[in-house]
Motif scaffolding. Structure first.
Motif, PDB file in Angstrom:
ATOM      1  N   MET A  68      -2.757   1.545 -13.199  1.00 20.61           N
ATOM      2  CA  MET A  68      -1.832   2.604 -12.802  1.00 20.61           C
ATOM      3  C   MET A  68      -0.428   2.038 -12.588  1.00 20.61           C
ATOM      4  N   ILE A  69      -0.350   0.886 -11.919  1.00 18.69           N
ATOM      5  CA  ILE A  69       0.949   0.244 -11.708  1.00 18.69           C
ATOM      6  C   ILE A  69       1.599  -0.099 -13.043  1.00 18.69           C
ATOM      7  N   GLN A  70       0.795  -0.617 -13.970  1.00 14.12           N
ATOM      8  CA  GLN A  70       1.312  -0.951 -15.296  1.00 14.12           C
ATOM      9  C   GLN A  70       1.880   0.276 -15.999  1.00 14.12           C
ATOM     10  N   SER A  71       1.165   1.396 -15.920  1.00 12.93           N
ATOM     11  CA  SER A  71       1.632   2.613 -16.597  1.00 12.93           C
ATOM     12  C   SER A  71       2.911   3.147 -15.960  1.00 12.93           C
ATOM     13  N   LEU A  72       3.033   3.019 -14.644  1.00 19.67           N
ATOM     14  CA  LEU A  72       4.256   3.447 -13.965  1.00 19.67           C
ATOM     15  C   LEU A  72       5.448   2.576 -14.384  1.00 19.67           C
ATOM     16  N   LEU A  73       5.230   1.271 -14.448  1.00 22.96           N
ATOM     17  CA  LEU A  73       6.306   0.358 -14.839  1.00 22.96           C
ATOM     18  C   LEU A  73       6.754   0.605 -16.276  1.00 22.96           C
ATOM     19  N   GLU A  74       5.807   0.931 -17.149  1.00 25.15           N
ATOM     20  CA  GLU A  74       6.157   1.224 -18.543  1.00 25.15           C
ATOM     21  C   GLU A  74       7.033   2.473 -18.647  1.00 25.15           C
ATOM     22  N   GLN A  75       6.811   3.427 -17.752  1.00 24.97           N
ATOM     23  CA  GLN A  75       7.540   4.701 -17.796  1.00 24.97           C
ATOM     24  C   GLN A  75       8.654   4.765 -16.755  1.00 24.97           C
ATOM     25  N   LYS A  76       9.131   3.626 -16.277  1.00 21.87           N
ATOM     26  CA  LYS A  76      10.148   3.607 -15.217  1.00 21.87           C
ATOM     27  C   LYS A  76      11.424   4.341 -15.646  1.00 21.87           C
ATOM     28  N   LEU A 124       6.082  -3.326  -6.882  1.00 22.98           N
ATOM     29  CA  LEU A 124       5.074  -3.021  -7.914  1.00 22.98           C
ATOM     30  C   LEU A 124       5.150  -4.021  -9.058  1.00 22.98           C
ATOM     31  N   GLU A 125       6.361  -4.443  -9.418  1.00 21.78           N
ATOM     32  CA  GLU A 125       6.502  -5.437 -10.484  1.00 21.78           C
ATOM     33  C   GLU A 125       5.871  -6.765 -10.063  1.00 21.78           C
ATOM     34  N   LYS A 126       6.113  -7.187  -8.826  1.00 17.62           N
ATOM     35  CA  LYS A 126       5.526  -8.433  -8.331  1.00 17.62           C
ATOM     36  C   LYS A 126       4.001  -8.315  -8.240  1.00 17.62           C
ATOM     37  N   THR A 127       3.544  -7.185  -7.753  1.00 13.14           N
ATOM     38  CA  THR A 127       2.098  -6.964  -7.642  1.00 13.14           C
ATOM     39  C   THR A 127       1.425  -7.037  -9.005  1.00 13.14           C
ATOM     40  N   SER A 128       2.071  -6.470 -10.011  1.00  9.49           N
ATOM     41  CA  SER A 128       1.522  -6.494 -11.361  1.00  9.49           C
ATOM     42  C   SER A 128       1.402  -7.929 -11.876  1.00  9.49           C
ATOM     43  N   VAL A 129       2.423  -8.735 -11.608  1.00 13.34           N
ATOM     44  CA  VAL A 129       2.404 -10.137 -12.055  1.00 13.34           C
ATOM     45  C   VAL A 129       1.280 -10.907 -11.368  1.00 13.34           C
ATOM     46  N   VAL A 130       1.112 -10.700 -10.073  1.00 16.51           N
ATOM     47  CA  VAL A 130       0.103 -11.425  -9.307  1.00 16.51           C
ATOM     48  C   VAL A 130      -1.312 -11.012  -9.711  1.00 16.51           C
ATOM     49  N   LEU A 131      -1.498  -9.730 -10.001  1.00 18.44           N
ATOM     50  CA  LEU A 131      -2.839  -9.227 -10.309  1.00 18.44           C
ATOM     51  C   LEU A 131      -3.257  -9.432 -11.758  1.00 18.44           C
ATOM     52  N   GLU A 132      -2.340  -9.820 -12.608  1.00 12.51           N
ATOM     53  CA  GLU A 132      -2.663  -9.960 -14.041  1.00 12.51           C
ATOM     54  C   GLU A 132      -3.830 -10.920 -14.294  1.00 12.51           C
ATOM     55  N   PRO A 133      -3.853 -12.144 -13.707  1.00 16.88           N
ATOM     56  CA  PRO A 133      -5.016 -13.021 -13.945  1.00 16.88           C
ATOM     57  C   PRO A 133      -6.315 -12.456 -13.379  1.00 16.88           C
ATOM     58  N   PHE A 134      -6.236 -11.713 -12.274  1.00 14.60           N
ATOM     59  CA  PHE A 134      -7.443 -11.078 -11.729  1.00 14.60           C
ATOM     60  C   PHE A 134      -8.005 -10.059 -12.720  1.00 14.60           C
ATOM     61  N   GLU A 135      -7.102  -9.291 -13.323  1.00  9.22           N
ATOM     62  CA  GLU A 135      -7.544  -8.267 -14.274  1.00  9.22           C
ATOM     63  C   GLU A 135      -8.180  -8.907 -15.508  1.00  9.22           C
ATOM     64  N   GLU A 136      -7.579  -9.990 -15.979  1.00 13.54           N
ATOM     65  CA  GLU A 136      -8.124 -10.681 -17.154  1.00 13.54           C
ATOM     66  C   GLU A 136      -9.514 -11.236 -16.866  1.00 13.54           C
ATOM     67  N   SER A 187       0.830  -1.208   0.000  1.00 12.06           N
ATOM     68  CA  SER A 187       0.000   0.000   0.000  1.00 12.06           C
ATOM     69  C   SER A 187       0.868   1.262   0.000  1.00 12.06           C
ATOM     70  N   ASP A 188       2.030   1.218   0.672  1.00 17.66           N
ATOM     71  CA  ASP A 188       2.930   2.378   0.660  1.00 17.66           C
ATOM     72  C   ASP A 188       3.491   2.616  -0.741  1.00 17.66           C
ATOM     73  N   ALA A 189       3.875   1.531  -1.426  1.00 21.21           N
ATOM     74  CA  ALA A 189       4.403   1.664  -2.791  1.00 21.21           C
ATOM     75  C   ALA A 189       3.331   2.205  -3.733  1.00 21.21           C
ATOM     76  N   VAL A 190       2.114   1.695  -3.587  1.00 19.44           N
ATOM     77  CA  VAL A 190       1.003   2.165  -4.430  1.00 19.44           C
ATOM     78  C   VAL A 190       0.690   3.631  -4.124  1.00 19.44           C
ATOM     79  N   ALA A 191       0.735   4.021  -2.856  1.00 24.10           N
ATOM     80  CA  ALA A 191       0.459   5.415  -2.482  1.00 24.10           C
ATOM     81  C   ALA A 191       1.488   6.356  -3.078  1.00 24.10           C
ATOM     82  N   ASN A 192       2.761   5.959  -3.080  1.00 24.12           N
ATOM     83  CA  ASN A 192       3.805   6.794  -3.694  1.00 24.12           C
ATOM     84  C   ASN A 192       3.594   6.902  -5.200  1.00 24.12           C
ATOM     85  N   GLY A 193       3.239   5.793  -5.813  1.00 26.10           N
ATOM     86  CA  GLY A 193       2.956   5.828  -7.252  1.00 26.10           C
ATOM     87  C   GLY A 193       1.776   6.723  -7.574  1.00 26.10           C
TER      88      GLY A 193
END
Length: 624
Positions: free
Chosen positions: A333-341, A365-377, A282-288
């Motif tokens: 949002m996490i995906q867009s941040l990772l793309e523009q790292k 954030l990279e790990k979170t993105s990987v874990v959430l990908e099937p949820f998003e699909e 949540s801290d990483a997401v809040a900073n993003g």
């Protein structure tokens, strides 16, 4: 040559003599050549060009007069009769068929594009209509808002009512929305069903004004009133999809109808509790979120960011802002941040940011993105307009398998996956025991009994479906028997009308004919009795032994093709598969409302807003 009679150009020019080679302009007194080398070849082309070049106002007037007279530019022989000229100038009566059709299309244009009724008074719109049909008299704004809109609304209600009148089972979604720009709350109700070709259909029934307390008693009373207004009895309500709030759940219980919580809302709770609520994440997401907000609020900062993107030969792209109540927007949002790292790293070297992400947070954030990908699909899949309650159990099974799977690539995210798996198990512990889900899953030819976590749950689902099929079969047989008995009332009248000679002949032939018919009828009854006792079970067994269709195939098309071969199953599929698994349709309805009730139209009444949103969502039902 004498000047042409009836030519409008001579209002602006004079001749010294009928055969003069030049004409005198009335405005500037300049002599203009009439063209041609002799009187027989004189024309008015040069005169018209002179007006166009030096006298714009007179030239515009000349063109209007020319059009109204129906003559050619040089005063040729295309002059209209007086009756034709008057007809061209005459406005179309407002109650004529053509004018009414134009008015109807203007209203559709306003409604579908979310425009205010005052659009009909705008100069640009009026000039457009004058060009397309000068004879059309645009009705006033008041007419469109107080008469045309209500007539269109009434007609659409009648069409929808006719469409759903003979449907045996209907499913619904409902939700409550409150405006941010005015004191308005609306309670929605959308309806879902299959047409005769097993094509899923849906429509907005109402978005009713709902002020005051949102307790369960008032919600149940309001929804019951909506159903009564549409002449929908409670025994036609298959299920109502709602959010997970206790007041909504209690309201459905008080109404005596079956209801289900929104699957997407439950996934939201799973992700929030299982992952986003962890302090480090949540801290990483809040900073993003803080970084994205900085660029959203500062055009200068975004301009600098865009310049760096161009320098790095990357496509300029904005960062995605999330909405805290939508976990998938956080994922995006996490995906867009990772793309523009890399871009953000270059930006920080020269410019300031309110906060930055540490190396550890970027990794999180990279790990979170990987874990959430099937949820998003899966969220995208279940939020589609064709998703049904049949998709829930397979979606949960797939999620559990993904979260339970361990490999070398999962080394850094095992804890995240385990936390999410625990949340999934806790939130969906009773899903397979709910008949609305389990029966629908078996009736989907893509899934059948393959996605249940144990054989016991699969058997329980098939037994529940068989009971449903047998009840439907008995009900259908009773209805057919009642219909078969109806013509017997006419028999006495036919016998009374039979001539004596015919009665004697019939009596002589009766014993042999009656015996054969009785034998055949007994045989047919035995066959039908055997078939009826096993037809429901036989259809179910035949269906289950068939190979499942591909996951990308259309399950509704399957039932349309096989509805005559498996009639009892197809009728039951029509009932269970019409239910969506989320309340997304109601939320989409409110998205339309928020586009209508905005800052510029915050004085719009709830009744007017309901008519506009109803037409916006349901105009596709219009047949013309």
């Amino acid at each position: 040559m004498e000047r042409t009679k009836g030519s409008v150009i001579w209002r602006y020019f004079n001749l010294t003599t009928p055969t003069s080679a030049t004409a005198i302009c009335n405005g500037c007194k300049v002599s203009v050549a009439r063209g041609g080398g002799s009187t027989s070849k004189y024309n008015t082309t040069n005169l018209i060009k002179h007006l166009q070049k030096h006298h714009a106002k007179e030239h515009e007037e000349f063109q209007q007069l020319n059009r109204s007279k129906g003559t050619s530019g040089d005063g040729g022989s295309t002059q209209l009769t007086l009756a034709e000229t008057l007809q061209r100038r005459e406005k179309i009566p407002n109650n004529s068929v053509k004018a009414m059709k134009i008015t109807d299309k203007v209203l559709e244009f306003i409604v579908l594009d979310g425009l205010p009724m005052s659009s009909v008074e705008k100069l640009g719109f009026q000039r457009l209509m004058d060009h397309l049909e000068p004879r059309y008299n645009i009705p006033s704004r008041k007419y469109f808002s107080e008469t045309a809109l209500q007539e269109k609304f009434k007609k659409s209600c009648e069409l929808l009512s006719k469409e759903i009148k003979d449907i045996d089972f209907l499913s619904f979604t409902t939700d409550i929305w409150s405006s941010e720009v005015c004191p308005m709350s609306l309670l929605s109700l959308t309806v879902h069903w299959f047409d005769t070709h097993m094509t899923p259909r849906s429509a907005a029934l109402q978005a009713k004004n709902f002020p005051g307390s949102h307790n369960s008693d008032r919600i149940s009373a309001a929804i019951k009133a909506m159903l009564d207004e549409w002449n929908i009895p409670l025994n036609k309500v298959h299920v109502i999809l709602r959010d997970n709030a206790r007041n909504m759940e209690a309201a459905m219980v008080k109404m005596g109808v079956r209801s289900l919580g929104c699957f997407a809302h439950t996934l939201q709770l799973v992700v929030n509790e299982g992952l986003l609520s962890q302090r480090s994440v949540s801290d990483a997401v809040a900073n993003g979120r803080s970084i994205v907000k900085h660029f959203k609020k500062s055009p200068l900062a975004y301009s600098e960011l865009q310049g760096i993107q161009v320098q790095m030969q990357m496509q300029p792209k904005r960062l995605q802002q999330d909405v805290r109540t939508r976990w998938n927007s956080t994922y995006l949002m996490i995906q867009s941040l990772l793309e523009q790292k890399r871009v953000l790293g270059a930006y920080v070297a020269d410019f300031d940011l309110p906060t930055t992400l540490t190396t550890n947070q970027w990794g999180l954030l990279e790990k979170t993105s990987v874990v959430l990908e099937p949820f998003e699909e899966l969220t995208r899949k279940i939020s589609s307009s064709t998703a049904s309650t049949a998709d829930v159990i397979p979606a949960i099974t797939v999620l559990k398998r993904i979260l339970s799977r361990e490999g070398e690539a999962d080394a850094g995210i095992r804890t995240m996956k385990k936390t999410l798996l625990d949340a999934v198990n806790r939130r969906f512990v009773n899903t397979e025991q709910e008949p609305l889900y389990s029966i629908a899953t078996v009736l989907d030819p893509r899934y059948k009994d393959r996605y249940f976590r144990s054989e016991a749950f699969a058997v329980h689902a098939k037994d529940a479906l068989l009971r449903e099929l047998q009840e439907r079969e008995l009900s259908t047989t009773a209805e057919e028997s009642t219909e078969t008995l109806q013509p017997a009332e006419k028999a006495p009248r036919r016998e009374a009308e039979t001539a004596p000679e015919q009665e004697a002949e019939a009596g002589a032939a009766a014993p042999r004919k009656s015996f054969m018919e009785e034998f055949e009828q007994m045989q047919e009854c035995e066959d039908e009795g055997a078939a009826s006792s096993s037809s429901a079970e036989g259809q179910l067994n035949a269906y289950l032994t068939e190979k499942t269709i591909a996951a990308s195939d259309n399950p509704y098309h399957y039932w349309n093709v096989n509805k005559h071969r498996l009639p009892v199953l197809a009728a039951t599929a029509r009932k269970y598969l019409c239910a969506p698994c989320t309340s997304v349709e109601s939320e989409r309805l409110f998205s339309t409302v928020s586009n209508i009730v905005d800052e510029k139209r915050n004085r719009l009444t709830a009744e007017r807003a309901e008519m506009l949103v109803f037409l916006t969502k349901n105009l596709s039902l219009q047949l013309n």
